[in-house]
Design a protein around this motif. Structure first.
Motif, short mmCIF file in Angstrom:
data_model
loop_
_atom_site.label_atom_id
_atom_site.label_comp_id
_atom_site.label_asym_id
_atom_site.label_seq_id
_atom_site.Cartn_x
_atom_site.Cartn_y
_atom_site.Cartn_z
N PHE A 223 0.88 -1.64 -0.34
CA PHE A 223 0.33 -0.03 -0.22
C PHE A 223 0.39 1.52 0.11
O PHE A 223 0.69 2.25 -0.98
N ASP A 224 1.37 1.43 0.39
CA ASP A 224 2.80 2.31 0.99
C ASP A 224 3.70 2.31 -1.00
O ASP A 224 4.02 3.57 -0.75
N ILE A 225 3.56 1.66 -1.54
CA ILE A 225 4.83 1.56 -2.48
C ILE A 225 3.98 1.81 -3.40
O ILE A 225 3.69 2.94 -4.66
N MET A 226 2.21 1.58 -3.23
CA MET A 226 1.11 2.47 -3.99
C MET A 226 1.15 3.79 -4.06
O MET A 226 1.10 4.73 -5.21
N LEU A 227 1.10 4.37 -2.86
CA LEU A 227 0.85 5.41 -2.88
C LEU A 227 2.57 6.27 -2.85
O LEU A 227 1.82 7.35 -4.02
N SER A 228 3.40 6.04 -2.94
CA SER A 228 4.72 6.32 -4.05
C SER A 228 4.75 5.92 -4.92
O SER A 228 5.58 7.83 -5.42
N GLN A 229 4.06 6.21 -5.71
CA GLN A 229 3.12 5.18 -6.97
C GLN A 229 2.93 6.49 -7.39
O GLN A 229 2.65 6.21 -9.17
N GLY A 230 2.39 7.11 -7.16
CA GLY A 230 1.25 8.07 -7.74
C GLY A 230 0.02 7.56 -7.30
O GLY A 230 -0.72 8.08 -7.82
N PHE A 231 -0.39 6.34 -5.92
CA PHE A 231 -2.03 6.00 -6.18
C PHE A 231 -2.95 7.53 -5.92
O PHE A 231 -4.00 7.96 -6.59
N LYS A 232 -2.72 8.35 -5.31
CA LYS A 232 -3.43 9.63 -4.71
C LYS A 232 -3.62 10.27 -6.75
O LYS A 232 -5.14 10.64 -7.05
N GLN A 233 -3.13 10.85 -7.26
CA GLN A 233 -2.41 11.13 -8.36
C GLN A 233 -3.73 10.50 -9.63
O GLN A 233 -4.99 10.58 -9.74
N GLU A 234 -3.60 8.70 -9.46
CA GLU A 234 -4.51 8.11 -10.45
C GLU A 234 -5.86 8.39 -9.56
O GLU A 234 -7.19 8.32 -10.84
N VAL A 235 -6.03 8.68 -8.40
CA VAL A 235 -7.66 8.58 -8.37
C VAL A 235 -8.01 9.95 -8.64
O VAL A 235 -9.58 9.76 -8.77
N GLU A 236 -7.28 10.54 -8.38
CA GLU A 236 -8.25 12.37 -8.44
C GLU A 236 -8.52 12.60 -9.92
O GLU A 236 -9.33 13.30 -9.75
N LYS A 237 -7.88 11.65 -10.71
CA LYS A 237 -7.92 11.52 -12.61
C LYS A 237 -9.98 11.07 -11.76
O LYS A 237 -10.68 11.70 -12.61
N LEU A 238 -9.83 9.69 -11.79
CA LEU A 238 -11.45 9.18 -11.28
C LEU A 238 -12.60 10.44 -11.08
O LEU A 238 -13.54 10.49 -10.91
N TYR A 239 -11.85 11.61 -9.70
CA TYR A 239 -13.18 11.86 -8.81
C TYR A 239 -13.19 12.95 -9.93
O TYR A 239 -14.58 14.21 -9.62
N GLU A 240 -12.89 13.44 -11.13
CA GLU A 240 -12.95 14.58 -11.42
C GLU A 240 -13.84 14.64 -12.44
O GLU A 240 -14.54 15.20 -12.79
N ARG A 241 -14.68 13.53 -12.93
CA ARG A 241 -14.79 12.61 -13.04
C ARG A 241 -16.82 12.92 -12.67
O ARG A 241 -16.44 13.56 -11.84
N ASN A 242 -17.51 13.52 -13.54
CA ASN A 242 -18.39 13.68 -13.14
C ASN A 242 -19.49 12.56 -13.32
O ASN A 242 -20.70 12.77 -12.96
N ASP A 243 -19.02 11.35 -13.15
CA ASP A 243 -19.87 10.53 -13.96
C ASP A 243 -19.72 9.30 -12.78
O ASP A 243 -19.64 7.90 -12.77
N LEU A 244 -18.67 9.11 -11.81
CA LEU A 244 -18.23 8.05 -11.02
C LEU A 244 -18.74 9.00 -9.97
O LEU A 244 -18.95 9.90 -9.32
N HIS A 245 -19.22 8.49 -8.74
CA HIS A 245 -19.66 8.39 -8.02
C HIS A 245 -19.32 6.86 -6.57
O HIS A 245 -18.86 5.95 -6.80
N GLU A 246 -19.14 7.12 -5.15
CA GLU A 246 -18.58 6.28 -4.55
C GLU A 246 -19.34 4.68 -4.03
O GLU A 246 -18.61 4.00 -3.39
N ASP A 247 -20.17 4.62 -4.72
CA ASP A 247 -21.35 3.88 -4.42
C ASP A 247 -21.14 2.80 -5.91
O ASP A 247 -21.73 1.50 -6.30
N LEU A 248 -20.38 3.20 -7.26
CA LEU A 248 -19.92 2.24 -8.05
C LEU A 248 -19.18 1.00 -7.76
O LEU A 248 -17.93 1.25 -6.43
N PRO A 249 -19.37 -0.14 -8.71
CA PRO A 249 -18.57 -1.24 -8.34
C PRO A 249 -16.96 -0.64 -8.02
O PRO A 249 -16.62 -1.26 -7.20
N SER A 250 -16.24 0.16 -9.20
CA SER A 250 -15.30 -0.07 -9.85
C SER A 250 -14.93 1.23 -8.49
O SER A 250 -13.45 0.81 -7.68
N ILE A 251 -15.28 1.94 -7.47
CA ILE A 251 -14.88 2.80 -6.35
C ILE A 251 -15.20 2.24 -5.24
O ILE A 251 -13.85 2.59 -4.34
#
Length: 317
Positions: A223-251
């Protein structure tokens, strides 16, 4: 070459097909790739999160370098806004196994989504077709009363499904209630019917460290390696979309939910990390619980040097 044989019933059986199962962070991906290189194989992902495009770091998706020279299937096949059902997985995987065997290669099933493995190996129960009228009625009721009320209704008519399905999983709540309202029988009753089993012979292996504490350490480290590899930035790209939300299976995937809540301001960075690691450990525990009740599985130690030898000994070349 791997032989495909016809039997009198008309069902085509094939030997071999190898399944490498196990909890998260146990070394399944690396072992599957090693086996594919050694035995001229192709890997079929058995992971409900790897199907999503743009979700690479948090799912520990095999890198392009890792996939080099080894064909991988059922990775990056749908958008995070879409869903991928168990029945779709079973149909796709059975077709892929046949195609890989026809090329004279070894099909290698690798992943930790035990519900997928169970449906493939033991058969998926026949379910009624979707009823759009009933689904629309449920959707309207959800808008009016909320999904918590519908989940309570599900628990009252089908306690088993109500326990299994999370209150924040509207897709599965809707399906379970739809089945009950349209047929008068619960989803649990339908699922208890025996389904069509996989028409292929599968040699099944499970890999994990012998010490649970070691697995927990590997989960935290990854998990720490994922954070260092840019996991937050990866999720930010998803978060900025207007068609995704927390209840979707992916999220709702482990790690993504916690990072999403962090971006929502519900968790600070330390809480996100802690809850992400805890959720991953809980996932690993559920995976191990499935596997302990599994029949016809051979166990491998993550750190053993002879895992490939043990697998290839059961592979008919």
């Amino acid at each position: 070459m791997y032989e495909v044989q016809s039997v009198s019933s008309g069902i085509i059986t094939a030997s071999p097909v190898v399944a490498i199962m196990g909890p998260t962070a146990s070394g399944k991906t690396g072992l599957a790739i090693e086996l594919a290189k050694k035995c001229n194989g192709e890997v079929i992902s058995v992971d409900s999160a790897l199907v999503y495009k743009g979700m690479d770091i948090g799912t520990a998706k095999p890198t392009q370098e890792e996939q080099a020279g080894v064909k991988h299937h059922l990775i990056d096949i749908i958008d995070p806004a879409e869903s991928y059902s168990v029945s779709q997985f079973v149909n796709d995987t059975n077709a892929l196994i046949g195609e890989i065997l026809a090329k004279g290669k070894l099909p290698i099933l690798a992943g930790g989504t035990m519900m997928y493995f169970n449906a493939l190996i033991n058969g998926i129960s026949p379910l009624p077709k979707s009823d759009e009228v009933v689904r629309n009625e449920i959707a309207e009721q959800a808008k009016r009363d909320g999904w918590a009320v519908l989940h309570n209704e599900l628990c009252s008519v089908d306690a088993v499904s109500g326990e299994r399905i999370h209150p924040n999983d509207p897709q599965r709540i809707m399906r379970a209630l739809e089945v009950y309202r349209s047929t008068g029988r619960t989803l649990t009753e339908w699922q208890q019917q025996e389904g069509k089993k996989c028409p292929y012979t599968i040699s099944q292996f499970a890999i994990a460290p012998e010490d649970r504490a070691v697995l927990h350490q590997r989960i935290a480290k990854r998990f720490d390696i994922m954070l260092s590899q840019g996991f937050k930035q990866e999720v930010e790209k998803l978060y900025e979309r207007n068609d995704l939300h927390e209840d979707l299976p992916s999220i709702r995937s482990v790690g993504y939910r916690q990072m999403w809540q962090h971006l929502d301001g519900k968790l600070d960075a330390d809480e996100m990390r802690e809850r992400g690691i805890i959720a991953t450990r809980q996932l690993a525990k559920r995976q191990l619980t499935w596997l302990r009740g599994w029949e016809q599985v051979s166990w491998l130690d993550t750190f053993a040097n002879d895992n490939l030898t043990k697998i290839t000994a059961k592979v008919t070349l």
